[in-house]
Design an enzyme around this catalytic site. Sequence first.
Site, PDB file in Angstrom:
ATOM      1  N   ASP A 130      38.199  45.461  39.758  1.00 11.56           N
ATOM      2  CA  ASP A 130      38.627  44.339  40.606  1.00 11.56           C
ATOM      3  C   ASP A 130      39.317  43.278  39.765  1.00 11.56           C
ATOM      4  OD1 ASP A 130      36.132  43.696  39.339  1.00 11.56           O
ATOM      5  OD2 ASP A 130      35.850  42.048  40.752  1.00 11.56           O
TER       6      ASP A 130
ATOM      7  N   GLU B 228      33.035  42.925  39.373  1.00 12.56           N
ATOM      8  CA  GLU B 228      32.615  42.147  38.208  1.00 12.56           C
ATOM      9  C   GLU B 228      32.987  40.680  38.357  1.00 12.56           C
ATOM     10  OE1 GLU B 228      32.882  40.140  34.335  1.00 12.56           O
ATOM     11  OE2 GLU B 228      34.503  40.535  35.761  1.00 12.56           O
TER      12      GLU B 228
END
Length: 394
Positions: free
Chosen positions: A91, A151
């Site tokens: 991400d 994350e």
Amino acid sequence: MGSIENTPEGISSDDVIELTQALVRIDSSNPDFGSTPGPGESVIANFITKWLKHRDIECHWVESTPGRPSVVGIVRGTGGGQSLMLNGHIDTVTCLGYDGDPLSAEIKDGNMYGRGTADMKSGLAASMLALAGAKSKKLKGDVILAAVADEESESKGTEEVLRAGWRADAAIVAEPTEMALINTHKGFALYEVDIHGVAAHGSRADLGIDAVCKAGYFLVELDKHAQEIQHRFGDEKPETGAPNIHVGMIRGGEEIASYPATCSIQIERRTIAGETAETVRLELLEILQRLEATVPNFSFDLRSTFSRAPFHLPRDNDFVQLVSKHANQAMGVKPTIKGETYWTDMALMDEVGIPGLIWGPKGYGLHAKTEWVEVESVRQLASAFVGIVEDFCK
């Protein structure tokens, strides 16, 4: 497993720069951020799955949280060797507000530009290629790629991969570190404090208790506490720097003509090795209880809301020395070994007994309106990863 149809070109690329570009051109911005939520990780997870399958690498789809997949790839060893996990998040933060095309992956003057070039699709690409390279080496130990979701928010991806049982003898997280080896970093703990008053008409001082004014007593003491913990270690500062605390948000009152019944204070505390969310909570509780005993009509509630542990690996650890050796060979200079103030997924792995390091390319503009990574540093990282895999898992 999710569909792997309609994925972008680049599946056949074995060049770390071309692969980074292919990853950057996929919008995988985290849906927890932005006025328009990002699309999340499904498309990039599909790409990584297809890339692994193209090379006949065993892969596993981990999606305990619907719509937030992670991918685990593994090249199994022949047995009797040490296993290595290469962890990278798939991400990014939002693409909104980026200056120019956030998905261009344009290379100019030795740098690649775009959202995620540094944080951390270049490190992810280096990890993918190191995994693929292990396939022909007949190593004794397993090599594992953990390409994880989320994350940038709550690290659901690494949590879910670990919960699924994936383990290794050591790990590398390829976050951008300007090619320094990060062997320790801070954790963090979040708290909410409600200071209570009594709601009343603004003209009735005999009935009302101003929660916002009462909160001021706590804020003054918290400021003193913040200064104290900054100097707690004197001249012998921890590698990560001293612990620190700040108020991120305050909310109090409903209207100007009424005494506010509640003032809510949100606090972030950055922790170092040896501290926990509970030890910090007790420090805050001591301050609040002291005020309760000395300030008339002072009343409070204290809640711990979220925390992540700090991370530490001693400099003299064998894995630090092994990675340092290969970093030196790739860069031509001995790498810096240091602590950092931020938090990474390495702490989650450390908590379940996987020691490791954070080591990644020279990247800049993280979470900013322009982000870039130095191409040569990505090539050096990819080269070193291959050597580390062969040396550690031999």
